[in-house]
Design an enzyme around this catalytic site. Structure first.
Site, PDB file in Angstrom:
ATOM      1  N   ASP A  16     -64.921 -37.786  46.756  1.00 37.20           N
ATOM      2  CA  ASP A  16     -63.625 -37.220  46.374  1.00 37.20           C
ATOM      3  C   ASP A  16     -63.373 -37.271  44.875  1.00 37.20           C
ATOM      4  O   ASP A  16     -62.980 -36.270  44.275  1.00 37.20           O
ATOM      5  CB  ASP A  16     -62.498 -37.917  47.138  1.00 37.20           C
ATOM      6  CG  ASP A  16     -62.565 -37.576  48.617  1.00 37.20           C
ATOM      7  OD1 ASP A  16     -61.999 -36.542  49.000  1.00 37.20           O
ATOM      8  OD2 ASP A  16     -63.221 -38.323  49.371  1.00 37.20           O
ATOM      9  N   ARG A  97     -53.954 -51.741  41.019  1.00 37.78           N
ATOM     10  CA  ARG A  97     -53.514 -50.439  40.533  1.00 37.78           C
ATOM     11  C   ARG A  97     -52.841 -50.486  39.155  1.00 37.78           C
ATOM     12  O   ARG A  97     -53.174 -49.690  38.286  1.00 37.78           O
ATOM     13  CB  ARG A  97     -52.611 -49.746  41.573  1.00 37.78           C
ATOM     14  CG  ARG A  97     -53.315 -49.554  42.917  1.00 37.78           C
ATOM     15  CD  ARG A  97     -54.661 -48.841  42.768  1.00 37.78           C
ATOM     16  NE  ARG A  97     -55.341 -48.647  44.028  1.00 37.78           N
ATOM     17  CZ  ARG A  97     -56.568 -49.120  44.308  1.00 37.78           C
ATOM     18  NH1 ARG A  97     -57.241 -49.811  43.401  1.00 37.78           N
ATOM     19  NH2 ARG A  97     -57.130 -48.885  45.468  1.00 37.78           N
ATOM     20  N   ASP A 126     -51.040 -45.974  46.695  1.00 40.42           N
ATOM     21  CA  ASP A 126     -51.737 -46.067  45.412  1.00 40.42           C
ATOM     22  C   ASP A 126     -51.309 -44.973  44.436  1.00 40.42           C
ATOM     23  O   ASP A 126     -51.200 -45.218  43.238  1.00 40.42           O
ATOM     24  CB  ASP A 126     -53.258 -46.048  45.635  1.00 40.42           C
ATOM     25  CG  ASP A 126     -53.737 -47.349  46.274  1.00 40.42           C
ATOM     26  OD1 ASP A 126     -53.048 -48.376  46.089  1.00 40.42           O
ATOM     27  OD2 ASP A 126     -54.778 -47.339  46.944  1.00 40.42           O
ATOM     28  N   SER A 177     -61.794 -46.423  55.867  1.00 42.57           N
ATOM     29  CA  SER A 177     -61.502 -46.295  54.450  1.00 42.57           C
ATOM     30  C   SER A 177     -61.377 -47.711  53.903  1.00 42.57           C
ATOM     31  O   SER A 177     -60.565 -48.499  54.387  1.00 42.57           O
ATOM     32  CB  SER A 177     -60.203 -45.518  54.268  1.00 42.57           C
ATOM     33  OG  SER A 177     -59.652 -45.808  53.011  1.00 42.57           O
TER      34      SER A 177
HETATM   35  N1  ARG Z   1     -52.179 -50.681  52.303  1.00 38.01           N
HETATM   36  C1  ARG Z   1     -52.718 -51.412  51.204  1.00 38.01           C
HETATM   37  C2  ARG Z   1     -51.862 -51.287  49.976  1.00 38.01           C
HETATM   38  O1  ARG Z   1     -51.072 -50.409  49.916  1.00 38.01           O
HETATM   39  C3  ARG Z   1     -54.151 -51.074  50.927  1.00 38.01           C
HETATM   40  C4  ARG Z   1     -54.509 -49.652  50.762  1.00 38.01           C
HETATM   41  C5  ARG Z   1     -55.907 -49.540  50.286  1.00 38.01           C
HETATM   42  N2  ARG Z   1     -56.691 -48.468  50.762  1.00 38.01           N
HETATM   43  C6  ARG Z   1     -57.582 -48.510  51.769  1.00 38.01           C
HETATM   44  N3  ARG Z   1     -58.498 -47.624  51.762  1.00 38.01           N
HETATM   45  N4  ARG Z   1     -57.567 -49.377  52.689  1.00 38.01           N
HETATM   46  O2  ARG Z   1     -51.967 -52.072  49.045  1.00 38.01           O
END
Ligand code: ARG
Length: 399
Positions: A16, A97, A126, A177
């Protein structure tokens, strides 16, 4: 006119973000794409990532080691705030992030870019953390999020990439993921979307299955200085070494897994599996040391601060005036949070079994039930009379 001239793109090496490179240039008229791969301890080989970016059309491919800053400037303050989103998730992904946003903005300023870009979709947290973080750090930069707008399916994305020489993934891509860094792993999607489905053992990488953990407990003594972890078993360790070693020791006993349905910023409930062995135990130990070194009122008031702090971080407001103000409160409370916490690791659980501090305000003379007792028992009577007076008056008037 394109949407921007020179863009710094947050780059992971996946299909991606690779497709974002030709997409930005071909569809959005960007003249130059510089990729930035932030090394936050995700364990990917960064050499191949660099080549991949250049092969996909990037004019330059930056790889920047952000591990130490990540732990020192993001994880440690969060430990001082005992930050657990919805009482459970220690923010291992969320903390990365604002760090990446900062690295993107620094690169944009250094290379004279007029925009930064990321590959987030429109459903997650994110994108919020990147967009708001970047705006807070440099509001004159544009933020481009092609994957939020392009509306391509997975197959279409791969096909689009192939037109520009981006190889389609060789192995059948996993249904999960996964986001990972030094602090932990976040796993979602695929069969996990059914909240009733037990997470399959193969998704875990930092924590052992209980069946494979040692039959003897391990004890670790974590040393803190002003709320910051600085040693394990009396050995002074730098931030990266401390987290790395503790992840291994704690994870080896099957400790650090979380399975939860959480509330995202965009209103969606999502089922997420986390592994964050060191971070979870550090928060548990830190909170315990606070119980020995902080007054009752500060401990209790801090809990409301912690909850607001945690929500701000989760919701992308790391660089916000309220967060800055809460940081000052938390920092002030940590002045005397120094000492050692002894943790027993065994069969999936970490138990605090001891704590000591030169700055302890626990008073054995007052607490003891032996003859050494210094507490004035007679004073209790007068205290209780006054303490209970409003209740007594109320009872007399209303019965
Ligand atoms: N839900 C978590 C957060 O918002 C993790 C998201 C991360 N992405 C994943 N591919 N699991 O911090």
């Amino acid at each position: 006119m394109g949407r921007a001239d020179k863009v710094i793109l947050a780059y992971s090496g996946g299909v991606d973000t690779s497709v974002c490179i030709p997409y930005l240039k071909e569809e959005w008229g960007v003249k130059e794409v510089i990729t930035l791969a932030a090394d936050l301890g995700q364990g990917d080989e960064l050499g191949p990532i660099q080549k991949k970016a250049l092969d996909s059309g990037a004019s330059e491919s930056l790889v920047i080691d952000g591990k130490e800053r990540f732990v020192t400037d993001y994880a440690f303050p969060s430990i001082q705030a005992n930050a657990l989103y919805e009482s459970r998730y220690p923010l291992s992904t969320a903390l990365a992030r604002p760090m990446i946003a900062k690295m993107l903005v620094e690169a944009a300023e250094k290379y004279g870019a007029d925009a930064v870009a990321h590959g987030c979709t429109g459903k997650g947290n994110d994108q919020v953390r990147f967009d708001v973080g970047i705006a807070a750090l440099n509001p004159s930069l544009k933020v481009l999020a092609p994957a939020r707008e392009w509306g391509m399916s997975r197959e279409e994305t791969i096909a689009y990439g192939e037109k520009f020489g981006i190889p389609s993934p060789v192995k059948k891509s996993s249904p999960f993921s996964i986001d990972r860094n030094l602090l932990g792993r976040s796993i979602e999607a695929g069969p996990l979307e059914d909240p009733m489905v037990e997470p399959p053992e193969e998704i875990f990488a930092m924590t052992q299955a209980i069946a494979d953990t040692p039959n003897e407990p391990d004890y670790v003594e974590i040393g803190f200085e002003q709320g910051i972890p600085v040693s394990l078993d009396g050995r002074a360790l730098g931030p990266i070494a401390l987290i790395t070693e503790l992840n291994d020791r704690v994870g080896g006993h099957g400790i650090g897994r979380i399975d939860m349905v959480e509330n995202r910023v965009v209103g969606i409930k999502s089922r997420e599996i986390y592994e964050a062995p060191a971070l979870l135990v550090l928060i548990q130990a830190h909170r315990d040391l606070e119980s020995l070194t902080l007054t009752a009122d500060v401990t209790q008031y801090k809990q409301t601060i912690e909850q607001t702090y945690t929500n701000l971080v989760y919701q992308g407001l790391w660089y916000s005036p309220l967060k800055t103000a809460l940081d000052a409160f938390v920092k002030q409370t940590q002045e005397r949070v120094s000492g050692v916490v002894r943790v027993k690791l065994f069969k999936g659980s970490a138990s605090i079994v001891g704590r000591r501090s030169d700055l302890s305000i626990y008073s054995p003379d007052l607490a003891t039930y032996t003859a050494d007792d210094q507490f004035d028992h007679k004073a209790a009577e007068g205290f209780i009379y006054i303490w209970g007076l409003p209740t007594r008056v109320w009872a007399e008037k209303t019965r």
